[in-house]
Enzyme design. Structure first.
Site, PDB file in Angstrom:
ATOM      1  N   LYS A   1      21.234  47.125  63.450  1.00  0.00           N
ATOM      2  CA  LYS A   1      20.893  45.713  63.211  1.00  0.00           C
ATOM      3  C   LYS A   1      22.164  44.880  63.046  1.00  0.00           C
ATOM      4  O   LYS A   1      22.251  43.745  63.536  1.00  0.00           O
ATOM      5  CB  LYS A   1      20.001  45.578  61.975  1.00  0.00           C
ATOM      6  CG  LYS A   1      19.662  44.141  61.573  1.00  0.00           C
ATOM      7  CD  LYS A   1      18.947  43.375  62.687  1.00  0.00           C
ATOM      8  CE  LYS A   1      18.889  41.873  62.448  1.00  0.00           C
ATOM      9  NZ  LYS A   1      17.785  41.422  61.631  1.00  0.00           N
TER      10      LYS A   1
ATOM     11  N   SER B   1      17.135  43.117  56.374  1.00  0.00           N
ATOM     12  CA  SER B   1      18.451  43.407  56.957  1.00  0.00           C
ATOM     13  C   SER B   1      19.462  43.444  55.820  1.00  0.00           C
ATOM     14  O   SER B   1      19.798  42.413  55.236  1.00  0.00           O
ATOM     15  CB  SER B   1      18.843  42.337  57.979  1.00  0.00           C
ATOM     16  OG  SER B   1      17.998  42.419  59.105  1.00  0.00           O
TER      17      SER B   1
ATOM     18  N   LYS C   1      25.128  36.043  55.897  1.00  0.00           N
ATOM     19  CA  LYS C   1      25.023  37.314  55.183  1.00  0.00           C
ATOM     20  C   LYS C   1      25.222  38.487  56.144  1.00  0.00           C
ATOM     21  O   LYS C   1      25.959  39.435  55.861  1.00  0.00           O
ATOM     22  CB  LYS C   1      23.650  37.376  54.501  1.00  0.00           C
ATOM     23  CG  LYS C   1      23.329  38.671  53.773  1.00  0.00           C
ATOM     24  CD  LYS C   1      22.409  39.592  54.567  1.00  0.00           C
ATOM     25  CE  LYS C   1      21.097  38.965  54.944  1.00  0.00           C
ATOM     26  NZ  LYS C   1      20.178  39.917  55.628  1.00  0.00           N
TER      27      LYS C   1
END
Length: 299
Positions: free
Chosen positions: A177, A102, A245
């Site tokens: 995502k 990701s 993140k």
């Protein structure tokens, strides 16, 4: 099942919480998998499951038809992709690289462009479903890239997940995502606030979560994380560090396209706060701890 000689050979880079069970699912499906990762224990685990191990990225990818990467973030993807010892310099032309990490959509777009110069094809294919989804091979996989490459990758991805969708060109998988991570974080935060409210009110928490799970408040997040909340078990299925993140990715990408994320921005700060309190290595359901701190609960 067709014999493994007829199936593409796979190099797997990154055998963490998600990568190890995913690579093992490919072995179970009959694929030959050669893995590389930084931890010897993870290489031993792959070998025990019937995989081959490589001492470097270059060695792993040299003879592979398909290279799958599953590493924490954009810097790690760039580190394994580029440079003298990276994927692009050592994989054969025609190789299909499936990056399941990701990362930022732009990193995926840049990787695809740079790979194309070497005759290497790339899909961004991040996943949702956490460790349990990886183990059970029921991940949701959101893919960006060319249709023909997606069609070729589909049998491999079907050994890893249940819901597999091409969302558009390079970077699209990462954009979807990012939206997924926004929804999950806000959902966990709402569940955590409800848990603290219920407990402070003296309600039987298990009974309350059971009935909430059967109504409109029910969600995959509540079903998957209910035991974490009840038992205060925050062993990482998906670490706060990684969700921090991801919240950075979605807030930055949203700013770039001009989308306002008012609730997402607040939850991003709560995730950052939890990390600053030293809880970055815990599961993202540990957002409960942040709500407890704000509510004056001893933790």
């Amino acid at each position: 099942m067709s014999n493994s000689a007829a199936l593409p050979s796979i190099a797997w880079i990154g055998l963490g919480i998600m990568g190890s069970p995913m690579a093992e699912n490919l072995l179970k499906a009959g694929y030959r998998v050669t893995g590389h990762t930084l931890e010897q224990g993870k290489l031993d685990r792959l070998a025990a499951a019937g995989g081959a191990v490589a001492g470097s990225v270059a060695e792993a990818v040299r003879d592979a038809d398909v290279v799958i990467t599953m590493v924490p973030a954009s810097p790690q993807v760039e580190a394994i992709a580029y440079g003298e010892h990276g994927i692009l310099e050592n994989a054969r032309p025609g190789t299909l690289v499936i990056d399941m990490s990701s990362i930022t959509p732009q990193t995926s777009v840049d990787l695809a462009r740079n790979a194309a110069r070497k005759g290497i094809r790339v899909l961004d294919a991040p996943v949702s479903g956490g460790e349990a989804g990886a183990v059970e091979a029921v991940l949701s996989i959101m893919v960006g890239g060319e249709q023909a490459d997606f069609d070729e990758a589909l049998p491999v991805l079907e050994a890893l997940g249940r819901t597999i969708v091409r969302c558009g060109p390079h970077g699209s998988g990462q954009t979807v995502k990012a939206a997924n991570q926004l929804i999950v974080a806000v959902n966990i935060q709402a569940c955590a606030e409800a848990v603290v409210f219920l407990e402070k009110s003296g309600v039987d928490l298990r009974a309350a979560l059971d009935v909430l799970g059967g109504g409109l408040a029910g969600s995959t997040v509540l079903a998957r994380k209910k035991e974490n909340f009840l038992n205060r078990d925050f062993a990482p299925g998906f670490r706060i560090d990684l969700h921090h993140k991801d919240m950075g990715i979605v807030t930055d990408a949203a700013r770039h396209v001009g989308a306002a994320l008012p609730v997402g921005a607040v939850v991003a700060q709560l995730v950052a706060s939890l990390r600053a309190q030293g809880d970055g290595g815990l599961d993202h359901s540990a957002l409960l701890r942040a709500v407890e701190r704000l509510s004056g609960t001893e933790i």
